[in-house]
Design an enzyme around this catalytic site. Structure first.
Site, mmCIF file in Angstrom:
data_model
loop_
_atom_site.group_PDB
_atom_site.id
_atom_site.type_symbol
_atom_site.label_atom_id
_atom_site.label_comp_id
_atom_site.label_asym_id
_atom_site.label_seq_id
_atom_site.Cartn_x
_atom_site.Cartn_y
_atom_site.Cartn_z
ATOM 1 N N ARG A 164 4.528 0.958 -0.288
ATOM 2 C CA ARG A 164 4.515 2.022 -1.290
ATOM 3 C C ARG A 164 4.891 1.388 -2.621
ATOM 4 N NH1 ARG A 164 7.426 4.022 3.192
ATOM 5 N NH2 ARG A 164 6.424 5.787 4.242
ATOM 6 N N LYS A 187 11.233 5.203 3.293
ATOM 7 C CA LYS A 187 11.724 6.576 3.207
ATOM 8 C C LYS A 187 12.849 6.805 4.202
ATOM 9 C CE LYS A 187 7.527 8.884 1.514
ATOM 10 N NZ LYS A 187 6.528 9.939 1.800
ATOM 11 N N HIS A 255 -1.475 4.064 -4.784
ATOM 12 C CA HIS A 255 -1.209 4.447 -3.394
ATOM 13 C C HIS A 255 -2.453 4.286 -2.525
ATOM 14 C CE1 HIS A 255 1.513 6.081 -0.440
ATOM 15 N NE2 HIS A 255 0.619 6.957 -0.058
ATOM 16 N N ARG A 258 -2.460 1.143 -0.498
ATOM 17 C CA ARG A 258 -1.731 1.198 0.778
ATOM 18 C C ARG A 258 -2.627 1.803 1.853
ATOM 19 N NH1 ARG A 258 3.399 2.112 3.493
ATOM 20 N NH2 ARG A 258 3.553 4.225 4.348
ATOM 21 N N HIS A 281 5.764 4.485 9.203
ATOM 22 C CA HIS A 281 5.578 5.900 9.495
ATOM 23 C C HIS A 281 6.536 6.336 10.601
ATOM 24 C CE1 HIS A 281 1.173 6.076 7.849
ATOM 25 N NE2 HIS A 281 2.087 6.243 6.901
ATOM 26 N N TYR A 290 -5.725 7.560 9.873
ATOM 27 C CA TYR A 290 -6.616 6.463 9.507
ATOM 28 C C TYR A 290 -7.740 6.284 10.516
ATOM 29 C CZ TYR A 290 -3.118 5.427 6.039
ATOM 30 O OH TYR A 290 -2.267 5.529 4.966
#
Length: 309
Positions: A164, A187, A255, A258, A281, A290
């Site tokens: 990110r 995150k 972004h 990514r 994730h 994806y």
């Protein structure tokens, strides 16, 4: 916030305790905590108005589903999208689950409430040749050569390592020279190990050699023109200029690089679980988006090769 004054002191205190729990034990990012505070605060205010008064803590944990449906209907009437309502309901469930554990209550009705259906937005990756063009050209319009080298290094980390932009800009001078693997804090404070490609290592080395500022180990690696920490905006602006020059779509953002990293890795036979780890994730379902992108691209190729009569 409509009706916020009707939230009982006990409920307000419980909300603050839950938020503190998220910060201390779950390592939630402050932006996430702030969003949860707004979402659950609105929910509590709605209940106080809808039910004609502030509810006790035990009652909050054992609400009937009709009340939850009324809350979601009110959100929809205010123009809140199904996607946002689903996110808010997730926050409400998290708070209710925590509250029920403390109260010894059965929160089955609240936790069983179904989120509104919505179509997930698929990631919008760049084609492989477009991604290469971005890496080659993003620094060409820079005001100084070192700024161009900086922008190239940042986007190479996004595409080459799947970072990110906030993760790339959080690197300090201690990260140079880049090792074979980087420890990235993503995150919620979750850490992951990311392999570093030679192209990324070389791009960062070229930037460091050209940067006029003193890149001490504890200071930010990527610097703004005046020497302060680099914000995302200059990199976004460089991408905007480049996409106009190359004729790329508006979705060609930092972004998107990514997304491109993940999609191109999957197309090359990458394992979905490994890609999940590389991206950081929490849920495999997020990474599975994806596979839908890859299938959609395959169908586009098929349609071009076998046009309908």
């Amino acid at each position: 916030m409509t009706g916020s004054l009707a939230i009982s002191p006990a409920a307000r205190d419980a909300l603050e305790q839950w938020l503190s729990h998220l910060r201390a034990l779950d390592g939630a990012a402050e932006a996430t905590v702030s969003a949860y505070a707004r979402d659950v605060g609105r929910y509590l205010a709605f209940l106080a108005e809808y039910r004609g008064g502030a509810e006790g803590l035990a009652a909050l944990a054992t609400l009937p589903q009709a009340d939850i449906r009324a809350y979601m209907a009110a959100e929809s009437a205010r123009g809140v999208s199904p996607r946002s309502t689903a996110r808010r309901l997730s926050a409400v469930k998290g708070f209710t689950r925590w509250l029920a554990d403390r109260q010894g209550a059965d929160a089955t009705a609240v936790l069983a409430a179904r989120s509104p259906r919505y179509r997930r937005k698929l990631p919008r990756p760049l084609a492989e040749d477009a991604a290469r063009a971005v890496l080659d050209g993003v620094g060409e319009d820079a005001r100084d050569d070192w700024v161009g080298a900086r922008d190239t290094a940042v986007v190479t980390l996004l595409y080459g390592c799947g970072l990110r932009i906030s993760e790339a800009l959080a690197l300090t001078g201690a990260a140079h020279p880049l090792p074979d693997t980087l420890r990235i804090t993503g995150k919620g404070g979750k850490q992951r190990m990311v392999p570093v490609l030679p192209a990324a290592r070389a791009a960062v080395a070229a930037y460091v050699a050209a940067c006029p500022h003193d890149l001490t180990p504890a200071a930010p690696l990527f610097r703004a023109v005046r020497g302060g920490p680099l914000s995302p905006r200059p990199v976004q602006a460089a991408m905007e200029r480049l996409r106009h020059r190359l004729g790329l779509p508006a979705t060609a953002t930092p972004h998107a690089l990514r997304h491109s990293f993940a999609t191109h890795l999957l197309s090359a036979g990458g394992d979905l679980r490994a890609i999940q780890e590389l991206l950081g994730h929490e849920s495999l379902s997020t990474t599975q988006a994806y596979t839908a992108v890859d299938a959609a691209r395959l169908m586009e190729v098929y349609d071009r090769a076998h046009p309908r009569a």
